[in-house]
Design an enzyme around this catalytic site. Sequence first.
Site, PDB file in Angstrom:
ATOM      1  N   TRP A   3       0.824   0.544 -17.620  1.00  0.00           N
ATOM      2  CA  TRP A   3      -0.451   0.960 -17.019  1.00  0.00           C
ATOM      3  C   TRP A   3      -1.230   1.890 -17.918  1.00  0.00           C
ATOM      4  CZ3 TRP A   3      -2.297  -2.338 -14.020  1.00  0.00           C
ATOM      5  CH2 TRP A   3      -1.505  -3.031 -13.092  1.00  0.00           C
ATOM      6  N   ASP A  51      -3.311   9.175 -13.812  1.00  0.00           N
ATOM      7  CA  ASP A  51      -3.140   8.024 -12.928  1.00  0.00           C
ATOM      8  C   ASP A  51      -1.865   8.261 -12.127  1.00  0.00           C
ATOM      9  OD1 ASP A  51      -2.597   5.641 -11.681  1.00  0.00           O
ATOM     10  OD2 ASP A  51      -2.618   4.415 -13.498  1.00  0.00           O
ATOM     11  N   LYS A  68       0.158   1.565  -3.244  1.00  0.00           N
ATOM     12  CA  LYS A  68       1.554   1.795  -3.582  1.00  0.00           C
ATOM     13  C   LYS A  68       2.185   2.741  -2.564  1.00  0.00           C
ATOM     14  CE  LYS A  68       0.569  -0.642  -7.162  1.00  0.00           C
ATOM     15  NZ  LYS A  68       0.275  -0.177  -8.505  1.00  0.00           N
TER      16      LYS A  68
HETATM   17  C1  LIG Z   1      -0.705  -0.689  -9.486  1.00  0.00           C
HETATM   18  C2  LIG Z   1      -1.090   0.273 -10.526  1.00  0.00           C
HETATM   19  C3  LIG Z   1      -2.323   0.163 -11.187  1.00  0.00           C
HETATM   20  C4  LIG Z   1      -3.312  -0.967 -10.898  1.00  0.00           C
HETATM   21  O1  LIG Z   1      -3.888  -0.822  -9.659  1.00  0.00           O
HETATM   22  P1  LIG Z   1      -5.073  -1.776  -9.157  1.00  0.00           P
HETATM   23  O2  LIG Z   1      -5.489  -1.139  -7.878  1.00  0.00           O
HETATM   24  O3  LIG Z   1      -4.492  -3.145  -9.003  1.00  0.00           O
HETATM   25  O4  LIG Z   1      -6.146  -1.742 -10.188  1.00  0.00           O
HETATM   26  C5  LIG Z   1      -2.626   1.121 -12.133  1.00  0.00           C
HETATM   27  N1  LIG Z   1      -1.787   2.133 -12.417  1.00  0.00           N
HETATM   28  C6  LIG Z   1      -0.595   2.263 -11.811  1.00  0.00           C
HETATM   29  C7  LIG Z   1       0.308   3.397 -12.178  1.00  0.00           C
HETATM   30  C8  LIG Z   1      -0.221   1.339 -10.845  1.00  0.00           C
HETATM   31  O5  LIG Z   1       0.973   1.461 -10.238  1.00  0.00           O
END
Ligand SMILES: *Cc1c(COP(=O)(O)O)cnc(C)c1O
Length: 370
Positions: A109, A179, A203
């Site tokens: 990511w 993030d 998540k």
């Molecule tokens: C799932 C995830 C993403 C992507 O998320 P989207 O909402 O599909 O864009 C980005 N960073 C992390 C750490 C993730 O777990």
Amino acid sequence: MSQQTPIERVYNFSAGPAVLPFPVLEQAQRDLLALPGCGASVMEISHRSKPFVAILEDAKQRLSALLNIPKGYQILFLQGGARLQFAMIPMNFLQGSGKPADMIVTGSWSEKAADEAKKLGTTHIAWDGKPSNYNHLPANTELQLSDDAAYTYLASNETIQGVQFQTEPAAGDAPLVCDASSDFLSRPIPIHKYGLVYACAQKNAGPAGVTIVVIREDLLERSPDSLPSYLNYRTHAKHNSMFNTPPTFGVYIVGLVARWLQEEIGGLDAMDALNRTKAAMLYEVIDGTQGFYRGHARPDCRSQMNVTFRLPTPQLEQAFLAEAEKAGLFNLKGHRSVGGIRASIYNAMPLEGVETLRDVMRQFASQNGS
Ligand SMILES: *Cc1c(COP(=O)(O)O)cnc(C)c1O
């Protein structure tokens, strides 16, 4: 449609969209046809109506209380998932700044976020975990930071590889941008150390479709006026996340999840303790089977949220997944880039689900060679 089918919920280890707390789903089900006092569901009322404004304010207040967010920060509810943040962050803070963005690349990511930022400005890879297959995180002394970065970027938990920062990296004076998509609300966060923390909800915080951004107010001044309105953080701050129609159902569920954390779990310290207990159960089996299970992450970098491991052969991995399903444990297949097994054990995964997985792992290992 009128026939009632019995509810059969499995233990769902999906990495995302992922399991939600059962009481939250029950509440949403009760409210689905009509919110109390409203005569319509949350999906059918104006985002500017009193009931919805109250829902949004309540969600903000609960998040603020849970995360102990200090004065001088704003909470925004946006759309476009984490992926749009990969672009919005450099659009607002990198493009035209004349400075580089320091990117700490620890997994799939943050790698994708770095690729996106590079399209909009100068990026500097402060550390790259790719050569070691993203199995560990940098020590502070290994970070190669710029003197004058626009910001330093990291992902607190890499969902695919299963590595998680235990504390913030020492990032110098540049604002830290994080993030936190896959560990948001799983433990306390010292928000004051960050310029911006964001998380897509699907998540650990709610359904897909809403992304939560916690941003320090002084950063709002940096966003160029030339940006399209939706892509400018200042727009959303100014309009209290109501510049356009916000993802109303998502905000409502995030509010319910926050209430569940406050009232049934007892806050983020309690959640953290529970998450540590759950993760330790699985890592203990991995460490105790003399190489039958091999964890992907180096032990000091292990994630409390996504437990990634291999078995001796792909055939055994297939057999393991089948065995797990017989025990009611689903969605354990690892991401194709890592292979093997990934058990995503977010906040809402019950302890009993992890205990069952632990027992299946023990039994499978003893029957198949360890
Ligand atoms: C799932 C995830 C993403 C992507 O998320 P989207 O909402 O599909 O864009 C980005 N960073 C992390 C750490 C993730 O777990």
